[in-house]
Every structure is written in structure tokens, then in C-alpha cells.
Write a protein that holds these residues in place. Structure first.
Motif, PDB file in Angstrom:
ATOM      1  N   GLY A  50       0.882  -1.047  -0.121  1.00  0.00           N
ATOM      2  CA  GLY A  50      -0.011  -0.001   0.138  1.00  0.00           C
ATOM      3  C   GLY A  50       0.921   1.411  -0.119  1.00  0.00           C
ATOM      4  N   GLN A  51       1.887   1.441   0.829  1.00  0.00           N
ATOM      5  CA  GLN A  51       2.722   2.349   0.854  1.00  0.00           C
ATOM      6  C   GLN A  51       3.302   2.647  -0.440  1.00  0.00           C
ATOM      7  N   LEU A  52       3.954   1.677  -1.226  1.00  0.00           N
ATOM      8  CA  LEU A  52       4.406   1.766  -2.519  1.00  0.00           C
ATOM      9  C   LEU A  52       3.550   2.170  -3.537  1.00  0.00           C
ATOM     10  N   ARG A  53       2.200   1.682  -3.554  1.00  0.00           N
ATOM     11  CA  ARG A  53       1.237   1.956  -4.289  1.00  0.00           C
ATOM     12  C   ARG A  53       0.942   3.626  -4.165  1.00  0.00           C
ATOM     13  N   ARG A  54       0.811   3.893  -2.948  1.00  0.00           N
ATOM     14  CA  ARG A  54       0.633   5.427  -2.835  1.00  0.00           C
ATOM     15  C   ARG A  54       1.978   6.296  -3.413  1.00  0.00           C
TER      16      ARG A  54
END
Length: 642
Positions: A50-54
């Protein structure tokens, strides 16, 4: 001694059991700790993902803002515009999805036309101690997608077109040959219920037993699957939906109607096979709203083309005949057929009910008047008309100044019956040897003559011929045209002033017969009407009662089929030789003849009607129903009684 041994053995077994239980508990503790570790690892991977996607979205947004407003044509170093799609591939649950250019499919055919939805089960999915057999990749849909009920009017485009749930119109590689075909041209198969349920018994994600709910509407089956463990669900329809109507139901009704099959007989076949089918009321609803309007429109369109062609010709030769539908003691319907005898095609059909004209005797003249009025309205110029010897028809055509000819078969049939009756009388046995010659003589008279007096002269010459006299007093036909031959057997000739010759002379010189012979049709006959009437029996049997509009539509179907196959050529062998078959006609009393074998009939009118029903009538039935409402439908026969 034995008791001590048994006690020792029991103690040893008990110690082994305790040790085994201790090992199982330790192994179970290891499994639980390993499961907790995997869950923590999965959650951590999800958080990192999720952090990488954001961060990727934020970098892409900043990059797009920094791009210049214009772009050099020769430069292609600008970053491509991308879209991120959330998947479950990081959980190692779904396998990679492979699409071919020709067809989009998964491992088995059970994914065809199935809408799926998955709940956020990743965080709560238990990790089993035994390995799980993973299924083929199932695409992840939007979790907010609304689940649709096939019995409501909100069927999805994916389900109605029979496409996979991941179908993207922008992706041309996902188009399949089945999906690009019209709904009514897709192949169908008989599938057993147990075979269908096998596809939904086990969850394709966690391989556990699922809750399955089915709903049926006629031939349509809807299956909803829900896994109580991982909350996986999907919705499968056995047929595409046209609005809120299953395509298979209306397709079956249309196929039954346009093929001339009885719905009651089809229902018996379905019940014998345990095939699911809708009720007769549903069939009548489909016929009233879609099928019958399409048939009327198809016939009117075809009829307008034929009338337009006939209006461009100088002189048209038509034939007319009526078929009475009389399942009881009296006729209820009379269908009058007008046919173009040059092309052997049905031009018009008029259906008359007996209570419209005051009785069944007046139905034929009413049908003729309606047909002639239609031809006149379209500017068709008649040369002559070939009919039978109905007295009302004779009077009407004589007063209308329309040239009328009689069909030879109708005249010959009456003469042959009278001669057959006379042959049974005393001293009239010689007439039996001349019946076949007299029958051939009347056909030769009609075909070889150009005027009425010439036909009469040739017809009466048979009285001299049967006496072995071949020179006649009539100057129009002074002698026989056959070569003179010396007769060795004189017993076959008739003699004047004998009972046999007297009976023959009475039949041949009857005033009505001489009047009818003068009006025999020289070339065109109405034998094709008998063939067409036999075709009508396939679509509207006399032992089945139909309403007025149903009877009319079935007559139109018979005409469409007959016109399409009227000019079929003769079949040939592989070597090119024409094919024949031995035919034993009922009227020849055991005699046989060689009859040419025609090629197989075609049914293009069925395909045209199916295309019209599904592509136009079903989409907007209002103008087609309006065309049907313009047809005057008389009241039922029982309406005149209290």
C-alpha cells in the motif's frame, strides 16, 4: 502370569499413546506459531505494498504536472501514461492470467459468462497446515460492483452478451468468436443439472464447500455461489438476457412457431426428456408480441416485392384456388391463394372466416375478390386467370370481363369418375380399356389447341376414333393426326348403338362438359396449388384449432417456405446423372411412374425471421404490432350465439 503380561502390555501402549499425544500437541503448537508468523508477514507485505502504491501515485502525479503542455513530434522519451489496478497477486493466491488473441478463456469453460465478486478476505484467510490446491486465476472485480438479479430489469451488458466478467471493450484481444456472434446464432447444448452443480460445489479459491442457490425461469437457470469461509461469490446465468427476458425462452418460442411445430407436442417431448420448459401462456405471449408481428412484416415485405415485379410486366397469368379448413362437419376458415403461374410463386393469401360472408359456400368468391382488388391496387395487369369450375367464380369473372380458363385436372377428374362408374354397368366393360386413352386425350386437347372451338372439335373426335373412324366431319379438325395403322384385333373397338358407346357419348357430349372443354387452360395448370396445400398441412394441420391471426401467420409461413423452394432443381448423382424414384400415385390404381428427385429444401426464411425478431422486433416492437393491429380480425363463431 497372563494377567501380569497383559497389564505390562497395556502400560506400554498407554505410554506410547501419551508420547504420541505430546508430539501432536507440540506439532500443533508449531503449526499455530507458523500460521501467526505467516499472517504477520502477509499483513506486513500488504502494508508495504500500500505504501509503494501511494508513493507511486504521488510520483506519477508530480511527473505529469511537470510535463510541458506541448510535445515534440520527433521525441518519444516522454513517460507513458499508466493506470494502477489493485490485484491479489501479492498474496500468491491467484495464478497469472493468460489471454490469447483468438479467444479469452480460463482453464475450464465454467468461467464463461460468470460475474464474480470477492470480499477482503486476505486479512482473515486462515493458513492451513496442509497444502491447498490452487485454482486458475480468477479476475478481481470492483468490490463495490452491484450484484444483479436476472429476474429484475437490471441485467449487465457482460451477462447479456455472454462475455467474461473481465471483458474490456478497449481490449480487442478479449473478443471471442462466441461473443461476437448474435445471441440466437450461438450453439446450444443439453446440460444435466448434476453436471452444472459440479462447477459450483467447491470454492475455486479455498477449495471448500459453498452455498449454492438456483433460480429457474422456463429454460433459463441462474446460479449464485457464496463461500462462507472466504466470502468468495459469483453469479452465473445459463443464457444471455435480453432486457429481463432470457434469450433461450424467446428463441425456443420463435423456433417452434416458424417451423410449424405444435407447442403441445414439443411440451410432451420436453417432459419425456425432463427438459425444463415454460408454459403455453408464455409461448402465446412471445407469439403475440414478437413472433407474429415479425411474420406479418416479413410476408408484407416479400409480397410488396413480388407485386412490384408483376406491375412492371405487360400481362400476368395467375391462378386461384381455395383450401377449406374443416375439422368438423362444416368449414370455419377458407384460405384463397393467388399464384403467379409463370414463376410458380404465391402472390397473395386471403383468409376468410365463414361468419364474415354468411356461410362457407361464399368464402371462395370473397377470397377471390379480395385478391383481385389487391392486384388492381398495385397496378397489376391480368392476361387471364386459371381456376376450377366454381359457379360463383365463373359469374363474377364473366361480369368483370376477366378471361378465365379451367384447370384440366379438375375437368378430367370429373369425367374419369363418371366413366369409372359406367364401366361397372352391364355390357360396358370395353370402356375400361379406353379410360386411360380418354384421360390422355383431354390433356392433349388442351395443350395442342389455341381456340375454344378447336378444343371442342378435337375433344368430340374421340367418338369416331373409338369406332376406328379417323376422318371427321368437323372442318376445324377433319382427321386424326396419328399415323394410320392396320388393326389386327378389332374386338377393342366400340360399335355404335351399343350400351358402351351410348354411355361414352353421353359423357363426352354433355353440354356442360363441352362448355368447360372450350375453356381448358392451354399451358398453365393449377397442380402447383395442390403441392402448396400439402405444405400448409405441415404448418396448420386440420385437426388443430388455431385462432384467426395464428392461422393467418401459419399460412404466411407456408407461403414463404413454398416460394423459397418452388424452383428447386433436380438432384443428380456424383457422376452428374439425374436422380429418379419410383412413385405409386393413389389415383393410378397400382401403376407406378418415375418421379424426379428434387434437391434438399432450404430454410433461409427461418434465419431471416430470427434476425428480424432479435435485431428489430424485440428492440422496438411498437411499429410491428401496429402493423398487426391493422389486420381486420372477425369475431369468433360462437360470438353470434347467446
Amino acid at each position: 502370569m497372563e494377567s501380569d503380561t497383559l497389564l505390562s502390555l497395556f502400560i506400554i501402549l498407554y505410554m506410547c499413546f501419551l508420547q504420541n499425544e505430546r508430539m501432536i500437541l507440540e506439532e500443533d503448537e508449531l503449526f499455530r506459531s507458523e500460521r501467526r508468523r505467516r499472517i504477520r508477514r502477509r499483513r506486513e507485505l500488504e502494508r508495504i505494498e500500500g505504501q509503494l502504491r501511494r508513493s507511486s501515485r504521488s510520483r506519477q502525479a508530480s511527473t505529469l504536472q511537470q510535463l510541458p503542455a506541448t510535445r515534440d513530434v520527433g521525441c518519444q522519451t516522454d513517460p507513458l501514461q499508466r493506470h494502477n489496478v489493485g490485484t491479489k497477486l501479492s498474496f500468491k493466491i491467484l495464478q497469472p492470467h493468460i489471454s490469447s488473441e483468438a479467444v479469452q478463456a480460463t482453464v475450464s469453460c465454467k468461467e464463461f459468462g460468470v460475474g464474480t465478486s470477492t470480499a477482503p478476505y486476505a486479512a482473515t484467510l486462515p493458513v492451513l497446515s496442509t497444502p491447498i490446491k490452487r485454482t486458475a486465476k480468477r479476475p478481481c472485480l470492483d468490490l463495490k460492483e452491484k450484484e444483479e438479479d436476472p429476474f429484475e430489469g437490471s441485467s449487465s451488458v457482460v451477462a447479456s452478451q455472454g462475455l467474461d466478467a473481465t471483458y474490456d471493450p478497449a481490449d480487442s484481444n478479449q473478443l471471442s468468436g462466441v461473443a461476437s456472434s448474435p445471441t440466437h446464432k450461438i450453439k446450444k447444448f443439453i446440460v444435466y443439472e448434476t453436471c452444472i452443480m459440479e462447477l459450483f460445489e467447491v470454492c475455486p479459491v479455498c477449495q471448500r464447500v459453498c452455498n449454492v442457490r438456483t433460480q429457474r425461469l422456463g429454460t433459463f437457470l441462474s446460479v449464485k455461489q457464496l463461500c462462507p469461509h472466504c466470502q468468495f461469490s459469483r453469479h452465473w446465468n445459463s443464457q444471455p438476457l435480453l432486457g429481463s427476458t432470457p434469450a433461450g425462452n424467446i428463441h425456443l418460442s420463435a423456433a417452434v412457431y416458424v417451423s410449424g411445430v405444435s407447442f403441445s407436442k414439443l411440451e410432451k417431448i420436453f417432459k419425456a426428456l425432463q427438459l425444463q420448459i415454460f408454459q403455453y401462456d408464455t409461448f402465446r405471449w412471445h407469439a403475440k408480441n414478437f413472433i407474429e408481428p415479425a411474420i406479418v412484416n416479413k410476408w408484407k415485405t416479400s409480397q410488396d416485392m413480388m407485386l412490384q415485379r408483376l406491375s412492371e410486366e405487360d400481362k400476368v397469368i395467375v391462378g386461384g384456388d381455395m383450401r377449406a379448413d374443416s375439422p368438423g362437419q362444416s368449414a370455419k376458415f377458407g384460405s384463397y391463394t393467388m399464384m403467379d403461374l409463370k414463376t410458380n410463386t404465391v402472390v397473395d393469401i386471403q383468409l376468410v372466416q365463414s361468419n364474415e360472408v354468411g356461410g362457407s359456400y361464399h368464402m371462395e368468391i370473397e377470397g377471390l375478390q379480395r385478391s383481385l382488388a389487391l392486384l388492381d391496387a398495385h397496378g397489376v395487369t391480368l392476361d387471364c386467370i386459371v381456376t376450377d369450375r366454381h359457379l360463383q367464380i365463373q359469374k363474377f369473372l364473366r361480369e368483370s370481363n376477366i378471361t378465365q380458363f379451367y384447370d384440366v385436372w379438375h375437368v378430367e377428374k370429373g369425367i374419369s369418375k363418371q366413366l369409372e362408374k359406367d364401366c361397372r354397368m352391364k355390357d360396358c366393360g370395353k370402356l375400361q380399356h379406353w379410360r386411360r386413352s380418354i384421360k390422355n386425350h383431354i390433356y392433349w386437347t388442351a395443350a395442342s389447341s389455341t381456340t375454344g372451338p378447336e378444343r371442342v372439335a378435337k375433344w368430340t373426335s374421340i367418338l369416331n376414333h373409338v369406332q376406328d373412324i379417323h376422318i371427321h366431319e368437323d372442318p376445324i379438325f377433319s382427321k386424326c393426326l396419328h399415323p394410320l395403322r392396320k388393326t389386327t384385333d378389332k374386338s377393342k373397338w366400340l360399335t355404335a348403338a351399343t350400351p358402351a358407346f351410348y354411355k361414352l357419348q353421353k359423357v363426352m357430349t354433355n353440354k356442360r362438359i363441352l362448355k368447360d372443354v372450350a375453356k381448358l387452360s392451354p399451358h398453365h395448370q393449377t397442380s402447383s396449388f395442390e403441392a402448396f396445400h400439402s405444405v400448409i398441412l405441415r404448418f396448420a394441420p386440420k385437426n388443430v384449432v388455431f385462432p384467426f391471426l395464428g392461422m393467418l401467420c401459419r399460412l404466411y409461413l407456408a407461403a414463404l417456405y413454398y416460394n423459397e423452394n418452388a424452383g428447386r432443381p433436380q438432384a443428380t448423382t456424383s457422376a452428374g446423372d439425374p436422380l429418379f424414384k419410383v412413385h405409386l400415385p393413389k389415383g393410378r390404381k397400382g401403376e407406378c411412374r418415375a418421379k424426379p428427385v428434387k434437391t434438399e429444401p432450404t430454410f433461409r426464411y427461418v434465419d431471416d425471421l430470427m434476425d428480424l425478431i432479435f435485431d428489430k422486433v424485440f428492440v422496438d416492437p411498437a411499429p410491428y404490432i401496429e402493423e398487426v393491429l391493422q389486420i381486420p380480425i372477425p369475431p369468433d363463431l360462437c360470438a353470434q350465439y347467446e
